[in-house]
Design a protein around this motif. Structure first.
Motif, PDB file in Angstrom:
ATOM      1  N   TYR A 220       0.875  -0.767   0.284  1.00 36.05           N
ATOM      2  CA  TYR A 220      -0.555  -0.239   0.212  1.00 36.05           C
ATOM      3  C   TYR A 220       0.830   0.989  -0.645  1.00 36.05           C
ATOM      4  O   TYR A 220       2.114   1.267   0.024  1.00 36.05           O
ATOM      5  N   ASP A 221       0.246   2.360  -0.203  1.00 38.20           N
ATOM      6  CA  ASP A 221       1.395   3.463  -0.262  1.00 38.20           C
ATOM      7  C   ASP A 221       1.492   3.530   1.814  1.00 38.20           C
ATOM      8  O   ASP A 221       0.225   3.637   1.916  1.00 38.20           O
ATOM      9  N   TRP A 222       1.998   4.636   1.388  1.00 38.49           N
ATOM     10  CA  TRP A 222       2.636   4.732   2.839  1.00 38.49           C
ATOM     11  C   TRP A 222       2.845   6.386   3.240  1.00 38.49           C
ATOM     12  O   TRP A 222       3.322   6.988   2.828  1.00 38.49           O
ATOM     13  N   VAL A 223       2.993   6.926   4.615  1.00 37.08           N
ATOM     14  CA  VAL A 223       2.889   8.560   4.764  1.00 37.08           C
ATOM     15  C   VAL A 223       3.745   8.284   6.425  1.00 37.08           C
ATOM     16  O   VAL A 223       3.360   7.632   7.048  1.00 37.08           O
ATOM     17  N   PHE A 224       4.874   8.363   5.999  1.00 39.80           N
ATOM     18  CA  PHE A 224       6.631   8.015   6.734  1.00 39.80           C
ATOM     19  C   PHE A 224       6.793   9.464   7.284  1.00 39.80           C
ATOM     20  O   PHE A 224       6.879  10.678   6.455  1.00 39.80           O
TER      21      PHE A 224
END
Length: 334
Positions: A220-224
């Motif tokens: 999935y897309d990630w926000v880091f």
């Protein structure tokens, strides 16, 4: 509450030179801006950055450094590949200068409080998890018992907070000592372990499962958080230790608000402290669409501590809040 600071003492000077005896430095022309400059040089390692802190030009900063070397009759810094580094003499002067500037700040604070009749000011910094789980409850207790105390809080990464503490902009911080700073500069009292989790929106496809594996969340897309931050490194270590490739579609941001906005509008996944996730999921706003994703692996971040600058006494109002936070951490641990 009136803040009473211990007077600064020049009884023990680290530089063995006649130039540093009595008040010869002052008589030779050492000024307050010289002290600010040597501290800024130590903090930034660059003349241009130090000049920006003092709001002067780089040539003016270079002239100030030359003046200081003329006054002390010794070399205070050396040029290196990426800027400058203080010599032993420069570091000793910077250490004393930092204490002098702190005492002046405390004097200004105390005079201001005496004029306004307030009960004192506290300047603290904290990483996000203990800011929510420890600082907020402690503030509630302080305000009920001592309503005149003014509390100033900065929530940031440990890298930023530790440097702010050394620059005397905080009384104490809650976080970790960065690897690139000398631990001997600090007094540390470990108070808790930060647990992290993954958050998604309530309608995320993985919420239909009982638990999700690392391999399942990876695609999935990630926000880091930005590269190099502790939580980011912790998550990356979890992937690497289990032989799972790191996520490829990543948005980097230090903003919790922006992280929540992305999570609520997409199927992206983000790691946050458990305390933060529980707070978000309980709010009566769109942030309440955030959910903790059930996973079959743990995310434990390096313990955090109460950190003060070595040989710097806490003002009474700061000591009060420090003790209450410490008591709150013990209560939660028990």
């Amino acid at each position: 509450m009136t803040i009473v600071s211990e007077p600064f003492s020049m009884d023990h000077v680290d530089i063995h030179s006649d130039n540093f005896g009595d008040d010869s430095l002052l008589r030779a022309g050492l000024k307050l801006n010289h002290l600010r400059m040597i501290v800024a040089i130590e903090d930034s390692g660059q003349i241009s950055a130090a000049a920006e802190v003092l709001n002067i030009s780089q040539p003016a900063a270079s002239r100030m450094l030359s003046e200081m070397e003329s006054i002390t009759k010794t070399s205070l810094y050396e040029r290196v590949a990426r800027g400058v580094v203080l010599t032993t003499f420069g570091a000793a002067l910077a250490r004393r200068a930092r204490k002098i500037l702190l005492e002046l700040r405390e004097a200004s604070r105390e005079i201001g409080e005496l004029k306004s009749g307030k009960g004192g000011s506290v300047f603290i910094g904290a990483v996000t998890a203990p800011a929510m789980s420890l600082v907020v409850p402690a503030i509630n207790k302080v305000r009920k018992a001592y309503p005149g105390i003014e509390i100033n809080i900065q929530v940031e990464t440990s890298n930023v907070l530790a440097r702010e503490l050394l620059a005397a902009r905080h009384d104490f911080i809650i976080g970790r000592i960065p690897d690139d700073l000398n631990p001997r500069l600090f007094e540390v009292k470990e108070i808790g372990i930060e647990r992290a989790c993954l958050i998604v929106r309530s309608r995320h496809p993985l919420m239909k499962q009982k638990t999700s594996s690392l391999a399942e969340v990876r695609d999935y897309d990630w926000v880091f958080q930005p590269p190099g931050t502790l939580l980011r490194r912790t998550i990356e270590d979890v992937f690497l230790s289990r032989g799972v490739a790191l996520p490829e579609n990543i948005v980097n941001t230090s903003s919790l608000l922006l992280t929540c906005a992305i999570i609520c509008e997409t199927d992206a996944i983000a790691p946050v402290a458990v305390d933060v996730a529980q707070f978000l999921a309980s709010q009566g706003s769109k942030a309440s669409d955030v959910r903790m994703l059930p996973i079959d692996f743990d995310i434990n971040v390096k313990p955090y501590s109460m950190i003060t600058a070595r040989e710097r006494a806490l003002p009474p109002s700061a000591r009060l809040l420090y003790d209450i936070i410490l008591e709150e951490s013990r209560k939660q641990a028990g």
